[in-house]
Design an enzyme around this catalytic site. Structure first.
Site, mmCIF file in Angstrom:
data_model
loop_
_atom_site.group_PDB
_atom_site.id
_atom_site.type_symbol
_atom_site.label_atom_id
_atom_site.label_comp_id
_atom_site.label_asym_id
_atom_site.label_seq_id
_atom_site.Cartn_x
_atom_site.Cartn_y
_atom_site.Cartn_z
ATOM 1 N N ASP A 1 -17.555 -4.405 4.550
ATOM 2 C CA ASP A 1 -17.349 -4.850 5.930
ATOM 3 C C ASP A 1 -17.580 -6.350 5.965
ATOM 4 O O ASP A 1 -18.367 -6.884 5.162
ATOM 5 C CB ASP A 1 -18.308 -4.145 6.883
ATOM 6 N N ASP B 1 -14.706 -9.720 3.089
ATOM 7 C CA ASP B 1 -13.673 -10.014 4.084
ATOM 8 C C ASP B 1 -12.333 -9.533 3.531
ATOM 9 O O ASP B 1 -11.918 -9.975 2.451
ATOM 10 C CB ASP B 1 -13.649 -11.526 4.333
ATOM 11 N N VAL B 2 -11.659 -8.642 4.242
ATOM 12 C CA VAL B 2 -10.376 -8.144 3.742
ATOM 13 C C VAL B 2 -9.317 -9.234 3.677
ATOM 14 O O VAL B 2 -8.275 -9.049 3.033
ATOM 15 C CB VAL B 2 -9.852 -6.946 4.578
ATOM 16 N N ASN C 1 -9.210 0.683 6.624
ATOM 17 C CA ASN C 1 -9.615 0.919 8.012
ATOM 18 C C ASN C 1 -9.992 -0.343 8.783
ATOM 19 O O ASN C 1 -9.968 -0.331 10.014
ATOM 20 C CB ASN C 1 -10.807 1.891 8.011
ATOM 21 N N SER D 1 -2.620 2.758 14.564
ATOM 22 C CA SER D 1 -3.037 2.929 15.945
ATOM 23 C C SER D 1 -1.879 3.553 16.717
ATOM 24 O O SER D 1 -0.724 3.530 16.263
ATOM 25 C CB SER D 1 -3.376 1.561 16.553
ATOM 26 N N TYR E 1 -2.187 -7.592 17.525
ATOM 27 C CA TYR E 1 -2.628 -6.219 17.265
ATOM 28 C C TYR E 1 -1.429 -5.282 17.161
ATOM 29 O O TYR E 1 -1.312 -4.493 16.221
ATOM 30 C CB TYR E 1 -3.563 -5.765 18.390
ATOM 31 N N LYS F 1 -0.237 -3.395 13.677
ATOM 32 C CA LYS F 1 -0.270 -1.931 13.631
ATOM 33 C C LYS F 1 1.127 -1.341 13.415
ATOM 34 O O LYS F 1 1.265 -0.267 12.827
ATOM 35 C CB LYS F 1 -0.912 -1.380 14.903
ATOM 36 N N VAL G 1 -10.650 5.388 20.831
ATOM 37 C CA VAL G 1 -11.766 6.041 20.152
ATOM 38 C C VAL G 1 -13.055 5.363 20.614
ATOM 39 O O VAL G 1 -13.109 4.144 20.768
ATOM 40 C CB VAL G 1 -11.633 5.947 18.616
ATOM 41 N N THR H 1 -15.727 3.610 20.064
ATOM 42 C CA THR H 1 -16.373 2.721 19.098
ATOM 43 C C THR H 1 -16.699 1.398 19.784
ATOM 44 O O THR H 1 -16.163 1.089 20.856
ATOM 45 C CB THR H 1 -15.448 2.433 17.902
#
Length: 282
Positions: A43, A81-82, A108, A161, A182, A186, A215, A217
């Site tokens: 993460d 970091d992705v 994810n 998503s 976003y 996605k 969701v 979160t």
């Protein structure tokens, strides 16, 4: 102190989960451990300026470690970091060195930089694409060498998503750079999924995407998003599911992840699976 070793349908397999410090990523890591898998977890554990809500911390990642260990499974967890392919590769290599194999990849990690003044800055678009499109590609790319060495093949699942099928922006007032980024990211990972699904089928590596609706979160339930929904009610209405009942929990998405990676999903590849209580039917 850890619990007794788990005995499940993924016994002694190894899963790599990005965005594992909290939310869906934590739920996936813990659920796979409950099914017997060891976990490689990463993460960012830091803030991205274009994101208006507080992001996960190292303490959050440490809690994921504790919860996985409680199942009796082992975990290698590191901040990464992705967007940084080299750092991501090093984290995967460390986990594979520890466990000796890699079976599953859960790409994810995600952000929702749609709200606040931050979401109206152009960096919200570029950050969204960097994390959720480029970052997904990097995640799969750095994991591929280990997956290709696995005689059993493997499975990759991308978290997309409901916004992979429709715009997260619902009207002019919600048209921020972050909302555009976003939605674009996605949508884009469906193409990434299909690319890898077709290319890797001969190697017995299955690739699918999961498309959750709202969701429960911290990415969704936070002060910045609540203010955004209050100012533009259509945004909240656009994310509302058709099926009645409470908001989905991260564990509900984990069920789909386990299904796609486990024996029951052995004939599924190239599938974009909505887990959205009917949201995209509207």
């Amino acid at each position: 102190m850890t619990g007794q070793p788990a005995h499940g349908i993924l016994q002694d397999r190894v899963v790599f989960v990005t965005g594992a410090a909290r939310g869906q990523g934590r739920a996936h890591a813990v659920r796979f451990a409950e099914e017997g898998a060891h976990v490689i977890a990463v993460d960012l554990c830091d803030q991205i300026d274009s994101v208006a809500y507080p992001m996960a911390t190292r303490d959050d990642l440490d809690e994921t470690v504790r919860l996985v260990q409680k199942t009796g499974r082992r975990i290698v967890a590191e901040p990464a970091d992705v967007r940084d392919r080299d750092r991501l590769a090093a984290a995967v290599d460390a986990g594979v060195a520890e466990f000796g194999r890699l079976d599953f990849v859960i790409a994810n990690a995600g952000i929702l930089p749609a709200a606040g003044e931050q979401g109206r800055d152009i960096t919200a678009f570029t950050d969204a694409v960097a994390v959720m499109l480029n970052g997904v590609y990097y995640t799969i790319d750095v994991a591929l060498p280990a997956l290709l060495r696995n005689p059993d093949g493997g499975a990759i699942v991308i978290t997309s998503s409901a916004a992979g099928f429709t715009s997260v922006s619902t009207e002019f007032a919600t048209m921020t750079h972050g909302a555009a980024g976003y939605t674009a990211a996605k949508h884009g990972v469906i193409g990434v999924m299909r690319h890898f699904a077709r290319s890797l089928a001969e190697k017995n590596i299955r690739v699918n995407s999961v498309h959750p609706g709202g969701v429960a979160t911290p990415m969704v339930l936070n002060e910045a998003m609540a203010e955004f929904v209050s100012e533009t009610p259509s945004f909240g209405e656009g994310q509302r599911p058709l099926l009645p009942g409470p908001m989905m929990e991260p564990a509900d998405v984990s069920d789909a992840m386990v299904y796609l990676c486990g024996p029951a999903g052995r004939f599924l590849t190239g599938v974009a699976l909505p887990v959205d209580a009917g949201q995209t039917l509207k």
